[in-house]
Structures are given as C-alpha cells and as structure tokens.
Design a protein around this motif. Structure first.
Motif, PDB file in Angstrom:
ATOM      1  N   PRO A   1      11.767  -3.683 -41.921  1.00 54.70           N
ATOM      2  CA  PRO A   1      12.307  -4.999 -41.551  1.00 54.70           C
ATOM      3  C   PRO A   1      12.605  -5.150 -40.069  1.00 54.70           C
ATOM      4  O   PRO A   1      12.292  -6.170 -39.458  1.00 54.70           O
ATOM      5  CB  PRO A   1      13.576  -5.097 -42.406  1.00 54.70           C
ATOM      6  CG  PRO A   1      13.314  -4.222 -43.574  1.00 54.70           C
ATOM      7  CD  PRO A   1      12.475  -3.096 -43.066  1.00 54.70           C
ATOM      8  N   SER A   2      13.254  -4.125 -39.453  1.00 55.06           N
ATOM      9  CA  SER A   2      13.634  -4.244 -38.046  1.00 55.06           C
ATOM     10  C   SER A   2      12.434  -4.365 -37.131  1.00 55.06           C
ATOM     11  O   SER A   2      12.541  -4.868 -36.018  1.00 55.06           O
ATOM     12  CB  SER A   2      14.474  -3.032 -37.637  1.00 55.06           C
ATOM     13  OG  SER A   2      13.751  -1.828 -37.829  1.00 55.06           O
ATOM     14  N   GLU A   3      11.275  -3.902 -37.568  1.00 51.02           N
ATOM     15  CA  GLU A   3      10.063  -4.002 -36.752  1.00 51.02           C
ATOM     16  C   GLU A   3       9.273  -5.263 -37.067  1.00 51.02           C
ATOM     17  O   GLU A   3       8.676  -5.869 -36.181  1.00 51.02           O
ATOM     18  CB  GLU A   3       9.182  -2.770 -36.983  1.00 51.02           C
ATOM     19  CG  GLU A   3       9.821  -1.453 -36.562  1.00 51.02           C
ATOM     20  CD  GLU A   3       8.945  -0.269 -36.912  1.00 51.02           C
ATOM     21  OE1 GLU A   3       7.866  -0.490 -37.493  1.00 51.02           O
ATOM     22  OE2 GLU A   3       9.334   0.872 -36.608  1.00 51.02           O
ATOM     23  N   VAL A   4       9.274  -5.658 -38.337  1.00 50.82           N
ATOM     24  CA  VAL A   4       8.467  -6.795 -38.763  1.00 50.82           C
ATOM     25  C   VAL A   4       9.134  -8.118 -38.416  1.00 50.82           C
ATOM     26  O   VAL A   4       8.523  -9.009 -37.825  1.00 50.82           O
ATOM     27  CB  VAL A   4       8.188  -6.715 -40.277  1.00 50.82           C
ATOM     28  CG1 VAL A   4       7.474  -7.971 -40.761  1.00 50.82           C
ATOM     29  CG2 VAL A   4       7.360  -5.482 -40.596  1.00 50.82           C
ATOM     30  N   LEU A   5      10.417  -8.243 -38.756  1.00 53.52           N
ATOM     31  CA  LEU A   5      11.084  -9.533 -38.643  1.00 53.52           C
ATOM     32  C   LEU A   5      11.294  -9.956 -37.196  1.00 53.52           C
ATOM     33  O   LEU A   5      11.245 -11.148 -36.888  1.00 53.52           O
ATOM     34  CB  LEU A   5      12.421  -9.487 -39.378  1.00 53.52           C
ATOM     35  CG  LEU A   5      12.324  -9.230 -40.895  1.00 53.52           C
ATOM     36  CD1 LEU A   5      13.700  -9.246 -41.525  1.00 53.52           C
ATOM     37  CD2 LEU A   5      11.425 -10.266 -41.556  1.00 53.52           C
ATOM     38  N   VAL A   6      11.570  -9.003 -36.288  1.00 58.55           N
ATOM     39  CA  VAL A   6      11.829  -9.392 -34.899  1.00 58.55           C
ATOM     40  C   VAL A   6      10.568  -9.909 -34.218  1.00 58.55           C
ATOM     41  O   VAL A   6      10.647 -10.434 -33.105  1.00 58.55           O
ATOM     42  CB  VAL A   6      12.417  -8.210 -34.103  1.00 58.55           C
ATOM     43  CG1 VAL A   6      13.783  -7.834 -34.629  1.00 58.55           C
ATOM     44  CG2 VAL A   6      11.475  -7.009 -34.127  1.00 58.55           C
ATOM     45  N   ARG A   7       9.411  -9.784 -34.863  1.00 61.86           N
ATOM     46  CA  ARG A   7       8.179 -10.333 -34.293  1.00 61.86           C
ATOM     47  C   ARG A   7       7.907 -11.752 -34.778  1.00 61.86           C
ATOM     48  O   ARG A   7       6.988 -12.394 -34.275  1.00 61.86           O
ATOM     49  CB  ARG A   7       6.985  -9.429 -34.649  1.00 61.86           C
ATOM     50  CG  ARG A   7       7.077  -8.028 -34.090  1.00 61.86           C
ATOM     51  CD  ARG A   7       5.712  -7.357 -34.083  1.00 61.86           C
ATOM     52  NE  ARG A   7       5.138  -7.284 -35.418  1.00 61.86           N
ATOM     53  CZ  ARG A   7       5.190  -6.220 -36.212  1.00 61.86           C
ATOM     54  NH1 ARG A   7       5.837  -5.143 -35.802  1.00 61.86           N
ATOM     55  NH2 ARG A   7       4.603  -6.224 -37.405  1.00 61.86           N
ATOM     56  N   ARG A   8       8.686 -12.222 -35.750  1.00 65.13           N
ATOM     57  CA  ARG A   8       8.493 -13.580 -36.232  1.00 65.13           C
ATOM     58  C   ARG A   8       8.851 -14.573 -35.134  1.00 65.13           C
ATOM     59  O   ARG A   8       9.869 -14.420 -34.446  1.00 65.13           O
ATOM     60  CB  ARG A   8       9.359 -13.846 -37.468  1.00 65.13           C
ATOM     61  CG  ARG A   8       8.738 -13.378 -38.743  1.00 65.13           C
ATOM     62  CD  ARG A   8       9.504 -13.738 -39.976  1.00 65.13           C
ATOM     63  NE  ARG A   8      10.298 -14.947 -39.957  1.00 65.13           N
ATOM     64  CZ  ARG A   8      10.707 -15.576 -41.065  1.00 65.13           C
ATOM     65  NH1 ARG A   8      10.362 -15.105 -42.261  1.00 65.13           N
ATOM     66  NH2 ARG A   8      11.452 -16.648 -40.987  1.00 65.13           N
ATOM     67  N   PRO A   9       8.060 -15.632 -34.941  1.00 64.68           N
ATOM     68  CA  PRO A   9       8.342 -16.575 -33.859  1.00 64.68           C
ATOM     69  C   PRO A   9       9.720 -17.222 -33.940  1.00 64.68           C
ATOM     70  O   PRO A   9      10.361 -17.440 -32.907  1.00 64.68           O
ATOM     71  CB  PRO A   9       7.223 -17.616 -34.004  1.00 64.68           C
ATOM     72  CG  PRO A   9       6.104 -16.868 -34.635  1.00 64.68           C
ATOM     73  CD  PRO A   9       6.753 -15.896 -35.575  1.00 64.68           C
TER      74      PRO A   9
END
Length: 477
Positions: free
Chosen positions: A291-299
């Motif tokens: 989550p910490s890697e995937v979600l912070v890339r969401r626009p």
C-alpha cells in the motif's frame, strides 16, 4: 573604499542568503494504513504490469470501448474544465514568480506650472528684482527604472513562489485524477448499457415465450383442459415479462444518454455494445503490491501531497514577515525645461530611494498569520492521510469482492443450468399428465430470475476489474 567593500560584501551575503527560505523542511507523513492489503490475490504474477503503469488502451479489450474512451477524453466538458484550471494555475504561478524580479518601465512626461502675478510680485519683492508678471514654467523628463522592488533576503517571495508552484503541480495531478475517473466512468457506463441491453433481450425473449405459453393455456382453458387459475397465472407471468421489457427499454435509453454526456458528443451506434462481453478487460489480474508504495503514486494522493507542500511553503512566507523588508526604487534618465534640449548634454538625472520596514508592533497580526499557516499545514496533513486511507479502502473493497466473484459466477452458471433442466422436466411432466401446470409456471419463473442474476454477477465481475484498475491508479495514460 573600505566602507564600499564592506557594503558590497554584506550585500552579497544577503543575496546569497536569499537563496533559501524559512519554510520548515518537508517530510512526507507516513502512510496510516496496514502494511498489506487484505484479500490480496497471491496468484498474480510479480511480472504483471502495475495498474498505474498500464495504459487504458492495453487494459480494455473491447475496441468499441477504447474508441469511446478516446472520444470522451477529447470532448468531455468536465475534463476540459480541469485542463483550463491547469492553465489558470500556470498563469498564477507566473504572476507570483514575476515578483522575484524588478518591474522595469520607461516613462516620459511634462510638468507645466503657472504662477499668478501676485505670487510672482511677492517673490520678486523678496528678491528685489523682476517685474512681477505671471509666469509659466515647464519641465520635460524621460526616465527608465523600477519602483518598490523587494529584496527577498528572508525568502518571503520565494516561499510564495514555491507555494504557487506546488498548487500548479497539484492541478496537473488533478487532471490525471480526473482522467482516471472519466475512463472508469465511461467503462462502467458502457458496461451498464451492455448489461441492460442483455436484460432487455432476455425480457423480450421471455415475453415472447410466455405469450406463446399463455395462448396455449387459453386454448386449453377454452377446451376445458385447464382451470381458470392456470390461465391467470400464465397471464401474470406474461405481463410481468412485458413490464420488465418496458423497464429495461427505458434503462437502455437512459444508459445511452449517460454515455453521450460522458463522451461530450453523440456516440456513433457502432461504438455501443451489442451485449455483455465476457472479455471486457485484456488483463487477467493486477498485482496489488504494498500500500505505501502503490497508493502514494495515485494522482489524487499526489495532489493532496502537493497541497501539503504548498501549505508548508506558506509557513516560510509567514515566518519571513517577522523580519525587515527592504524596498528599492530607482530611475535614471534626462530632464530639461525645454523639449528640444531634453536629450542634450548635461541633462542627465537619476534617483535612488531605498526603504526599509521593520515590524515593531502589529498587535499580534504576524503571530496569528503564522498560526494560521501552521494550522493549515496540519489540516493538509490530515487531508493527505485521509486520502490515503480512502484509497486503501477502495482497493481493499475491490479485492474483497474479487475474492468471491469467481465462485459467485460458477454458482450462478450452475444455477441457470439446473433451473433450465428443472423447467424442461416440469414441462415434460405436465405434458405427460403427471404434474399440474403450476409446476411449469414456477420453474419458468425461477429460470428467468436465475438468468437475470447471472447477468448481474457477470456485470459485477467486469465492474470489479474496472474498480480495481481505477483504485490502483490506472487509467491516466
């Protein structure tokens, strides 16, 4: 000479210090979510592309849907407004950045003054000369220079410039987020239309079948072979299917209107889905990741972080307001009492007006402004964390549904097969005189409901793939 060197060194040191600001060092808040997604699939290959790196043209398999999404991206008015907001933010950033430089301008003017004879006589009497007649004096000037340019020693302007930059970059992320939402909305609207068209076709086919059954029952009733109860029950099923057909026809028309609104223009009929496809997406599964890697890339998360960075920079501007501010006004040019000698030798003129303002008593205004900036930063931290938690829930919900959809689909398909066989056996028993017509009607009703449920589950399966793709940040490219 020594004083000039000292002044030059001090000025150079001040300019060098202006390269930094008083804003606190930015630290990204830790993600307030668990270390892993619940119900995350373990069978997805690690080599599978991440959702945010997978273009929507590669994710969707239906060519008509891809063309429709491209049409919407070109014509959707909400996305157009978002793009215009980017242009506005870019212009505001350029305005703020211009304050770092002096605004140089050229000016030319004339000053004319007439003194009445009484004043001239008084002046002449005091001087002991002159005839005391009224006089007219003129002065011409042409200068170039700048006025009220603030030397940004403590980074106030640079902090405001950084704030404007972060807000501008935030609008870029907002446009990407709006595109993700639009792609998902178009896909879901297209999917809904496909499912409703399939429901409409099923309802119409069922209505025709029940109409034929009712006619047979009516003739049997007239011949005295069946009761009035059998006749009315057959009529009930027929009218129920007719009502469903009318309802689904209205839904199909509304779905087409929704697609036209999302596309921003008339949708060509060849782009509309004929029926619900089993291969809406070209990707079998998407890796959820950490989550910490995937979600912070969401626009939308990046947009929230940009707003947090802007609030952090605004603290630097509020802190700089406690320190002195230095303004410079300077001009150079030519001045003369006659226009023809304005640019002649010896007519040069210049002015240099430095000003310094030191805040001494502001009745708590500066402290309150700093408190506002710091509180706003804390608000943006909470909003950033809330955005991450909301995104985490979206992914978790999609994964939770994904974990059971395959079983639901298999169960619904088997249920349709079982109810179809049950209907066939009930009809055979009725024709053989073993059972009443009530069993046939009940089996027919059960089969129709099972077929509608299968369409709904197939629609949910495709919608879940779209929801997971969107929740993981896919669709912006």
């Amino acid at each position: 000479m020594t004083r000039l060197r000292i002044l030059t060194a001090a000025l150079a040191a001040a300019v060098a210090s202006a390269c930094s600001t008083l804003a606190p060092d930015y630290q990204r808040p830790p993600a307030p979510v668990p270390a892993s997604f619940p119900q995350a699939p373990g069978m997805v290959s690690a080599a599978a592309p991440a959702a945010d790196a997978l273009p929507w043209r590669d994710f969707f398999a239906a060519s008509g849907l891809r063309e429709l999404i491209a049409l919407a991206l070109d014509n959707n008015r909400d996305l157009r407004v978002t793009a215009l907001n980017i242009e506005r933010a870019r212009a505001q950033y350029r305005i703020q950045r211009a304050d770092l430089f002096p605004a140089i301008g050229a000016s030319g003017g004339q000053t004319a003054q007439r003194l009445p004879a009484e004043l001239v006589r008084g002046s002449a009497a005091g001087n002991g000369n002159g005839n005391g007649d009224a006089t007219i004096s003129r002065q011409y000037s042409a200068t170039i220079g700048f006025s009220v340019w603030e030397l940004d020693f403590f980074g106030r302007l640079r902090s405001l410039n950084e704030q404007a930059l972060e807000l501008y970059l935030g609008t870029e992320e907002a446009r990407r987020s709006a595109q993700i939402s639009l792609v998902a909305e178009v896909a879901n609207a297209w999917l809904t239309l496909a499912a409703d068209r399939e429901r409409l076709a099923l309802a119409r086919n069922t209505y025709r079948t029940r109409q034929e059954s009712f006619e047979l029952t009516r003739r049997s009733f007239e011949a005295g072979a069946v009761s009035a109860l059998d006749l009315r029950q057959a009529e009930t099923l027929q009218e129920d299917a007719r009502a469903d057909a009318a309802r689904f026809a209205a839904l199909v028309a509304q779905d087409e209107n929704a697609l036209a609104l999302l596309a921003g223009t008339r949708v060509p009929p060849e782009l509309l889905p004929p029926q619900l496809a089993d291969t809406l997406t070209a990707v079998a599964g998407l890796p959820a990741g950490v989550p910490s890697e995937v979600l912070v890339r969401r626009p939308d998360i990046l947009e929230a972080e940009r707003r947090l960075r802007a609030a952090n920079a605004n603290i630097g501007a509020a802190r700089a307001a406690f320190f002195p501010s230095i303004m410079l006004t300077a001009a150079a040019g030519s001045a003369s009492s006659t226009l023809d000698s304005l640019f002649s030798s010896g007519s040069g003129t210049w002015s240099f007006v430095p000003q310094i303002r030191i805040p001494i008593f502001e009745a708590g205004r500066l402290r309150a402004n700093l408190d506002v900036a710091e509180i706003q930063r804390d608000i943006n931290v909470a909003q950033y964390e809330r955005a991450i938690q909301g995104a985490f829930r979206e992914v978790a919900d999609a994964l939770a549904e994904r974990a059971t959809l395959a079983e639901q689909l298999d169960a619904r398909r088997r249920l349709v097969e079982a109810t179809a066989e049950s209907f066939r056996l009930s009809e055979a028993r009725y024709k053989g005189g073993v059972d009443s017509y009530l069993g046939v009607l009940d089996a027919q009703r059960t089969l129709y409901g099972a077929e509608l449920e299968l369409i709904a589950v197939r629609e949910s399966d495709a919608a879940n793939r779209i929801a997971l793709y969107k929740a993981l940040g896919g669709g912006w490219q």
